[in-house]
Design an enzyme around this catalytic site. Sequence first.
Site: not given
Ligand code: IMP
Length: 430
Positions: A13, A16, A38, A40-41, A223, A300, A331-332, A413, A415
């Site tokens: 997070d 990226k 898993n 999220g962008h 990740q 999530t 930085l903002d 970056s 903003g």
């Molecule tokens: P999993 O990837 O769903 O198995 O989750 C394992 C760990 O990685 C958990 O703590 C998730 O919150 C974390 N995690 C998975 N994907 C992300 C992401 O894109 N950003 C931040 N944490 C992530």
Amino acid sequence: MNTLVILGAQWGDEGKGKITDYLAEKSDMVVRYQGGDNAGHTVEIGDNQYKLHLIPSGIFNKDKICILGNGLVINPKSLLDEIKYLTDRGISTDNLRISDRAHIILPYHIELDRLQEEKKGKNKIGTTVKGIGPCYKDKVERVGLRMCDIFYKETFEERLRENIRNKNEIIEKLYNGKPLDEDNIVKEYMGYLDEIKKYVVDTTALLNDSIEKGNKILFEGAQGTLLDLDFGTYPYLTSSHPISGGVSIGSGINPLKLDGAIGIVKAYTTRVGRGPFPTELHDKTGDAIREKGHEFGTTTGRPRRCGWLDGVMLRYSARINGLTSIAVTRLDTLGGFDKLKICTGYELDGKVVKDFPASLETLAKCKPIYEEFDGWKEEDMKDITKYEDLPENAKKYVEKIEEMTGVNVDVASIGPKRSETLIRTEFFSS
Ligand code: IMP
């Protein structure tokens, strides 16, 4: 420099998406090499905001080939939902390619993820419950189903049915759960896979051919480094390899052909899920960062834990990944705080520690040693187009990151918009 990886230097997070999108414009191919939905962008283009989980953010550039590499675990249903989400918004996915070696997430992976977490109780990892860990487990156990298998319908169905039966035994006997409906899964998923087939190719050949032609390739990490299966905060991490070392394994690129690694560093630290976090803030400052930075998970919706920037972690990350460049984001978000802190070392049993420990028990005992910095105002960043025009205190903060890691900060970056990205050194130049 023709081949670059962009990856998270912290716990994910880091922001990226925007930088990847910017670099995707300059590349011929964008490749994801690990993880699944898993991730999220959030990408902002003009007045539009897009949320992606699986498909590389390069998809917005229709001339670029976007690859989901062999290192991914792909949920066909999520993939089709995402394809629809994009096409409904007028964005073509004709440039998408899926590795024939990528593994397939099936409903029993998701159910097992849920049951495992439930059983762990207070020790749960806090996964995204997308079936990521169980799917990688099947890969290692050599019972997984891959994209290339869908071209052999009969054997695919046989193996799928066998897997469902085996998993149902585990679900019932170990977790006291309700068995999954074998026929329904087979019918539903065979349908999805039929729709996906047209995207499945040998991406390794495609990729290496493209490198040989001198094309520009961007590898997009999901990740972050501290969530890496080997080098992260085990067991509170994901089951793949977000680090630069994962690029070769997860895409099939010759490992000697990777020219550079850009680490995305958020100006403070966040994490979702459980596990020790030395610089975590349990006070109003932490809450203020969360609110101001909208630090809630894209996948999530969970509130992210927030804390000061951790230099021990960054130095570790720079070394493990061989970072050649850093992009600092948000930085903002730090604008408006009177004083800011950066952790420059840990105190452990009366000694100063500069290396990130393997043991979580040790990490939990580490007390951050802070250096304090004067803050800056967010207004002073408005309409800035050059790095040199940043407030002096923000530049001092950035210089500290360079000093701690030994890596140049080439992007700052300020903003979410594309225009709010200050580039000091261009990438993909020869
Ligand atoms: P999993 O990837 O769903 O198995 O989750 C394992 C760990 O990685 C958990 O703590 C998730 O919150 C974390 N995690 C998975 N994907 C992300 C992401 O894109 N950003 C931040 N944490 C992530």
